[in-house]
Each structure stands twice: as structure tokens, then as C-alpha cells.
Design a protein around this motif. Structure first.
Motif, short mmCIF file in Angstrom:
data_model
loop_
_atom_site.label_atom_id
_atom_site.label_comp_id
_atom_site.label_asym_id
_atom_site.label_seq_id
_atom_site.Cartn_x
_atom_site.Cartn_y
_atom_site.Cartn_z
N ILE A 113 0.84 -1.21 0.00
CA ILE A 113 0.00 0.00 0.00
C ILE A 113 0.87 1.25 0.00
N SER A 114 1.92 1.23 0.80
CA SER A 114 2.85 2.36 0.84
C SER A 114 3.48 2.58 -0.54
N GLY A 115 3.92 1.49 -1.16
CA GLY A 115 4.53 1.61 -2.48
C GLY A 115 3.56 2.14 -3.51
N SER A 116 2.30 1.67 -3.44
CA SER A 116 1.28 2.15 -4.37
C SER A 116 1.05 3.64 -4.20
N PHE A 117 0.92 4.07 -2.94
CA PHE A 117 0.70 5.50 -2.68
C PHE A 117 1.87 6.34 -3.18
N ASN A 118 3.08 5.95 -2.80
CA ASN A 118 4.27 6.73 -3.19
C ASN A 118 4.43 6.80 -4.71
N HIS A 119 4.05 5.72 -5.40
CA HIS A 119 4.15 5.70 -6.86
C HIS A 119 3.10 6.61 -7.50
N ILE A 120 1.86 6.51 -7.03
CA ILE A 120 0.77 7.30 -7.61
C ILE A 120 1.04 8.79 -7.45
N TYR A 121 1.52 9.18 -6.27
CA TYR A 121 1.70 10.61 -6.00
C TYR A 121 3.16 11.06 -6.18
N ALA B 227 1.70 11.11 14.08
CA ALA B 227 0.49 10.84 13.29
C ALA B 227 0.02 12.09 12.54
N LYS B 228 0.04 13.22 13.19
CA LYS B 228 -0.40 14.47 12.56
C LYS B 228 0.50 14.84 11.39
N ARG B 229 1.80 14.66 11.57
CA ARG B 229 2.73 15.00 10.49
C ARG B 229 2.49 14.14 9.26
N THR B 230 2.31 12.84 9.49
CA THR B 230 2.08 11.93 8.36
C THR B 230 0.77 12.23 7.66
N LEU B 231 -0.29 12.42 8.44
CA LEU B 231 -1.59 12.69 7.83
C LEU B 231 -1.57 13.99 7.05
N GLU B 232 -0.86 14.98 7.54
CA GLU B 232 -0.78 16.25 6.82
C GLU B 232 -0.11 16.05 5.45
N LYS B 233 0.96 15.28 5.41
CA LYS B 233 1.66 15.04 4.14
C LYS B 233 0.78 14.26 3.17
N VAL B 234 0.08 13.24 3.69
CA VAL B 234 -0.77 12.42 2.83
C VAL B 234 -1.95 13.23 2.30
N THR B 235 -2.58 13.99 3.19
CA THR B 235 -3.72 14.80 2.78
C THR B 235 -3.33 15.84 1.75
N LYS B 236 -2.19 16.47 1.96
CA LYS B 236 -1.74 17.48 1.01
C LYS B 236 -1.45 16.85 -0.35
N ALA B 237 -0.86 15.64 -0.34
CA ALA B 237 -0.56 14.96 -1.61
C ALA B 237 -1.84 14.56 -2.34
N MET B 238 -2.86 14.12 -1.59
CA MET B 238 -4.07 13.59 -2.22
C MET B 238 -5.12 14.65 -2.50
N LEU B 239 -5.24 15.65 -1.60
CA LEU B 239 -6.30 16.65 -1.72
C LEU B 239 -5.78 18.05 -2.00
N GLY B 240 -4.48 18.21 -2.01
CA GLY B 240 -3.91 19.51 -2.33
C GLY B 240 -3.93 20.50 -1.20
N ARG B 241 -4.22 20.06 0.00
CA ARG B 241 -4.27 20.97 1.14
C ARG B 241 -4.01 20.17 2.43
N SER B 242 -3.68 20.91 3.46
CA SER B 242 -3.51 20.29 4.78
C SER B 242 -4.86 20.08 5.42
N PRO B 243 -5.00 19.10 6.32
CA PRO B 243 -6.28 18.92 7.03
C PRO B 243 -6.55 20.14 7.92
N SER B 244 -7.80 20.45 8.13
CA SER B 244 -8.16 21.66 8.88
C SER B 244 -8.31 21.41 10.38
N TYR B 245 -8.03 20.22 10.83
CA TYR B 245 -8.15 19.95 12.27
C TYR B 245 -6.80 19.59 12.87
#
Length: 338
Positions: free
Chosen positions: A169-177, A320-338
Motif C-alpha cells: 500500500i505504501s509503495g502504491s501511494f508513493n508511486h501514484i503521488y 500521526a499528525k505530520r504523516t496525515l498532513e503530508k498524505v492529505t496534502k498529496a491527495m487533496l492539495g491541502r492540509s487537514p483543517s483539524y
């Protein structure tokens, strides 16, 4: 070896921890956590939901697991001990990862395939009794592992697939983005996790009902030890210690001299199984005497356990917050708002 590594492990609160858990998982994790750069130990209450419907049981077992790790020496200044459900980021990351995870991967999950195979054998619908919690279990597990950038995940051989799925799953994500955001964790196989025999000689397991709770009451402990299945050899007949459940258990609690004495006595035909069981009972009792006191004290103070678990969750959420921020920014183009 692990001084620059992040170690992570989780244990489901689906029952009282037993001696097999202690030898095969709890103690090795505690040792690894003392060597690692950082460590995360979570109680996987969300993973328990697809099978356990009793919320009081999940809560009680969570306290028992937390008290067990602490009683056996987990240093919470080096390892974050926390409830999985106290990390809101794991819910979010699991949902996001589902969008880069193929259904075919989930179809290959051992747990899911086992249910399908049983249903097929009975002539039932292949997916009878399968909920999405079970089917997507590996995705949530991947979120658990990747959220904290885990380098090392200690598991038994039967759990290795979860780490392999997390890598896929990690490899798939890193490849797609096209970004190296998620880690590529490595499993560390705990060979002892599959080597602790239960009362009937099979692997000690709740599913076989052949286990001994770590902190069983003295009467229950004695009854369990005396139930260990043996062959019909008489006390004066030579016995093979390496095939004896009593001896295999004894090695985990006795001193080197005591172990050597039982081995020699078995080989020379100078010890019966009854005497060996009494020695095993004594060794377990002595080994766990002080941890038992700590365990019972902690269970009597659930508010103290809540405080420790909350502190662990606060530590875990930093990563956890750092990782989610990076993933959200990569997938949605922005940081999470919470």
C-alpha cells in the motif's frame, strides 16, 4: 541494531493475555522498545470490533493488556503505550489509503480467505458473516503501521502478511503521488511466538482454549498446570525434554541451573511428570511474583491506566499528525483543517 529505528506493534484486546503472548510478543516488544530510537505500542481496539460486540469486554481487556505491558517492564518514557481508537488520524489515514488499495489485495488476506474457505466448504455464500471491518482489516493495519513511519514491526510468522500489505500500500501511494512520503516497514519475525505450547501441546491460543493467563489466580494457575497433557511414561522411564510441553514452558521461567536439572532428570528417568509440573508451577509463581503485584495495583486504578494511555496517545499523535498532513496534502492539495 535498532538505535536508529522506529518500532511499532499492536495487540488486540480480544481476551486476557496468556503466557504465550508474554513470551512470544510482550517481552520481545519490551526488549526491542528499549533498544529503538522510538517505539509505539498500541492496543488495537478498533481491530477487535469486527468480532467482539461487548464494549465492556473490550474496555476490560484493554486495561488488562496495558497493565500487563507495564507490569512486565515497558518503559513509557521510551515507548508510547496507547489505545488505537484514541488516535483520530488513524481513521482518516485508513479512509485515504483505501483509495490506493486494490480489492484484489484484500481478497488475498489470510483472515478473509479463511472465512471464505469455511463458508465454501459448508455450501454457504462465500461472504456469509463477512463485514467490512474484516475485509478491510489490512488497510486499517497499514494505517496503523504507516502513520508512525515504522521501520520495524515485530510479528509472528502468521502476521507477516500484514506488514507485506502495508509495504504494498505504501509503495502504491508513493508511486501514484510520486512522493516518498510513506515508509517501507520491515517485519521482524518473532520465532518464539509460534513455539509456546499450550496445555494440549498445540500452540498456546485462546481459540484452542489451551492457554494459561499470565496473571492467573494461584488456584487457577495450579489447575491449569496440572492439566498439561503428557504421555504415559512412568517416573523412572527416560523422557525427551524437547518434546515435553512441561519442559518447553519451564525454560521460559526457570534459571539455567534449574533448566539443566530438569533436562538431566528427564533424560535419565529420574523425574515424573507430576514432580515436573510442580517445579513448573513454582517457577512461574516466582518469576511473576513482583509483576503480579504491579499488575493488580494498576488494574485497581483504572484512572491511572487512562492517564498513561492518554499520555501515550499524545506522544503518538505528534508523528500521526505530520504523516496525515503530508498524505492529505498529496491527495487533496491541502492540509487537514483539524
Amino acid at each position: 541494531m535498532y538505535s536508529e529505528k522506529t518500532v511499532l506493534t499492536g495487540i488486540k484486546p480480544t481476551g486476557t493475555p496468556h503466557l504465550g503472548n508474554m513470551v512470544g510478543a510482550v517481552k520481545p516488544v519490551i526488549e526491542l522498545s528499549s533498544q529503538a530510537k522510538r517505539a509505539y505500542v498500541f492496543i488495537a481496539d478498533l481491530h477487535a470490533l469486527n468480532a467482539v460486540r461487548d464494549s465492556k469486554a473490550i474496555n476490560r481487556n484493554t486495561y488488562e493488556i496495558a497493565a500487563t505491558f507495564l507490569a512486565l517492564g515497558l518503559d513509557t518514557t521510551k515507548a508510547a503505550l496507547f489505545r488505537q481508537s484514541d488516535i483520530p488520524e488513524v481513521y482518516a489515514l485508513s479512509t485515504l489509503l483505501m483509495n490506493v488499495t486494490g480489492k484484489g489485495l484484500m481478497n488475498r488476506s489470510h483472515a478473509y480467505k479463511a472465512v471464505v474457505d469455511r463458508n465454501t466448504e459448508k455450501g454457504d455464500d462465500p461472504d456469509a458473516g463477512v463485514n467490512m471491518g474484516l475485509f478491510t482489516y489490512p488497510t486499517l493495519m497499514a494505517a496503523d503501521i504507516l502513520l508512525y513511519n515504522a521501520d520495524v514491526v515485530p510479528v509472528g510468522q502468521d502476521q507477516k502478511q500484514h506488514v507485506e500489505f502495508a509495504r504494498d500500500i505504501s509503495g502504491s501511494f508513493n508511486h501514484i503521488y510520486n512522493k516518498q512520503i510513506l515508509s517501507m516497514p520491515e517485519p521482524v519475525i518473532q520465532e518464539t511466538a509460534n513455539a509456546i505450547p499450550g496445555l494440549d501441546g498445540r500452540k498456546m491460543s485462546k481459540s484452542y482454549d489451551n492457554y494459561i493467563p499470565i496473571f492467573a489466580e494461584p488456584g487457577q494457575l495450579k489447575k491449569s498446570v496440572m492439566r498439561i497433557v503428557t504421555d504415559s511414561k512412568l517416573p523412572n522411564e527416560p523422557k525427551d525434554p524437547d518434546t515435553s510441553t512441561i519442559f518447553q514452558l519451564y525454560q521460559n521461567f526457570a534459571t539455567a541451573d534449574q533448566i539443566a536439572f530438569m533436562r538431566s532428570s528427564f533424560v535419565k528417568g529420574k523425574m515424573g511428570y507430576g514432580d515436573a509440573k510442580n517445579l513448573l508451577l513454582e517457577a512461574i509463581t516466582v518469576y511473576l511474583e513482583k509483576p503480579r503485584e504491579t499488575y493488580e495495583t494498576l488494574l485497581a486504578q483504572p484512572e491511572k491506566l487512562d492517564e498513561i494511555l492518554a499520555q501515550g496517545a499524545a506522544m503518538a499523535r505528534i508523528s500521526a499528525k505530520r504523516t496525515l498532513e503530508k498524505v492529505t496534502k498529496a491527495m487533496l492539495g491541502r492540509s487537514p483543517s483539524y
